[in-house]
Design a protein around this motif. Structure first.
Motif, PDB file in Angstrom:
ATOM      1  N   HIS A   7       3.611  -9.029 -40.287  1.00 24.75           N
ATOM      2  CA  HIS A   7       3.504  -7.846 -39.457  1.00 24.75           C
ATOM      3  C   HIS A   7       4.720  -7.508 -39.118  1.00 24.75           C
ATOM      4  CE1 HIS A   7       2.945  -5.907 -35.354  1.00 24.75           C
ATOM      5  NE2 HIS A   7       1.822  -5.902 -35.647  1.00 24.75           N
ATOM      6  N   ASN A   8       4.839  -6.238 -38.627  1.00 22.46           N
ATOM      7  CA  ASN A   8       6.480  -5.696 -38.090  1.00 22.46           C
ATOM      8  C   ASN A   8       6.741  -6.621 -37.126  1.00 22.46           C
ATOM      9  OD1 ASN A   8       8.175  -4.050 -36.717  1.00 22.46           O
ATOM     10  ND2 ASN A   8       7.223  -2.175 -37.757  1.00 22.46           N
ATOM     11  N   LYS A   9       7.982  -6.910 -36.961  1.00 16.75           N
ATOM     12  CA  LYS A   9       8.703  -7.785 -35.946  1.00 16.75           C
ATOM     13  C   LYS A   9       8.466  -7.111 -34.714  1.00 16.75           C
ATOM     14  CE  LYS A   9      13.758  -6.861 -37.036  1.00 16.75           C
ATOM     15  NZ  LYS A   9      14.927  -7.632 -37.429  1.00 16.75           N
ATOM     16  N   ILE A  10       8.543  -5.759 -34.621  1.00 18.82           N
ATOM     17  CA  ILE A  10       8.327  -4.858 -33.353  1.00 18.82           C
ATOM     18  C   ILE A  10       7.014  -4.794 -33.093  1.00 18.82           C
ATOM     19  CG2 ILE A  10       8.862  -2.705 -32.263  1.00 18.82           C
ATOM     20  CD1 ILE A  10      11.224  -2.311 -34.227  1.00 18.82           C
ATOM     21  N   GLY A  11       6.596  -5.535 -31.737  1.00 16.28           N
ATOM     22  CA  GLY A  11       5.334  -5.467 -31.181  1.00 16.28           C
ATOM     23  C   GLY A  11       4.495  -6.551 -31.619  1.00 16.28           C
ATOM     24  N   GLY A  12       5.087  -7.298 -32.434  1.00 18.49           N
ATOM     25  CA  GLY A  12       4.124  -8.602 -32.742  1.00 18.49           C
ATOM     26  C   GLY A  12       4.424  -9.830 -32.209  1.00 18.49           C
ATOM     27  N   THR A  14       7.147 -11.669 -32.971  1.00 14.49           N
ATOM     28  CA  THR A  14       8.368 -11.935 -32.768  1.00 14.49           C
ATOM     29  C   THR A  14       8.585 -11.537 -31.430  1.00 14.49           C
ATOM     30  OG1 THR A  14       8.961 -12.051 -35.039  1.00 14.49           O
ATOM     31  CG2 THR A  14      10.596 -11.440 -33.667  1.00 14.49           C
ATOM     32  N   SER A  15       8.042 -10.220 -30.942  1.00 12.31           N
ATOM     33  CA  SER A  15       8.417  -9.729 -29.602  1.00 12.31           C
ATOM     34  C   SER A  15       7.743 -10.548 -28.513  1.00 12.31           C
ATOM     35  CB  SER A  15       8.049  -8.323 -29.554  1.00 12.31           C
ATOM     36  OG  SER A  15       8.450  -7.564 -30.522  1.00 12.31           O
ATOM     37  N   ALA A  16       6.466 -11.024 -28.841  1.00 10.61           N
ATOM     38  CA  ALA A  16       6.057 -11.991 -27.703  1.00 10.61           C
ATOM     39  C   ALA A  16       6.813 -13.300 -27.419  1.00 10.61           C
ATOM     40  CB  ALA A  16       4.574 -12.272 -28.219  1.00 10.61           C
ATOM     41  N   ASP A  35      10.881  -2.609 -39.450  1.00 14.49           N
ATOM     42  CA  ASP A  35      10.329  -1.264 -38.878  1.00 14.49           C
ATOM     43  C   ASP A  35      10.246  -0.325 -40.220  1.00 14.49           C
ATOM     44  OD1 ASP A  35       9.068   0.384 -37.476  1.00 14.49           O
ATOM     45  OD2 ASP A  35      10.953   1.137 -36.318  1.00 14.49           O
TER      46      ASP A  35
END
Length: 66
Positions: A7-12, A14-16, A35
């Motif tokens: 998944h994209n590292k932004i908003g997935g 990783t972000s959590a 991204d």
């Protein structure tokens, strides 16, 4: 801590995880899609194309532990 996601590292994931460990003093790395727009193709090709292979995960863990 190292996250690995398809998944994209932004908003997935990783972000959590970054939000959850915010303020803790620990090394952090991720294996995730940058991204950018995705592609369609065979799984082996896509894993290599977006650096999501087991080799990339191991390299990231080793870098964090060093």
């Amino acid at each position: 801590a190292v996250t690995a996601e398809n998944h994209n590292k932004i908003g997935g994931l990783t972000s959590a995880v970054q939000a959850a460990v915010c303020g803790l003093k620990l090394g952090f790395g991720c294996v995730a899609i940058e991204d950018e727009f995705g592609e369609v193709g065979p799984q082996d090709y896509l894993r290599e194309r977006f650096a999501l292979t087991d080799t990339h995960i191991v390299e990231t863990v080793r870098r964090i532990l060093a």
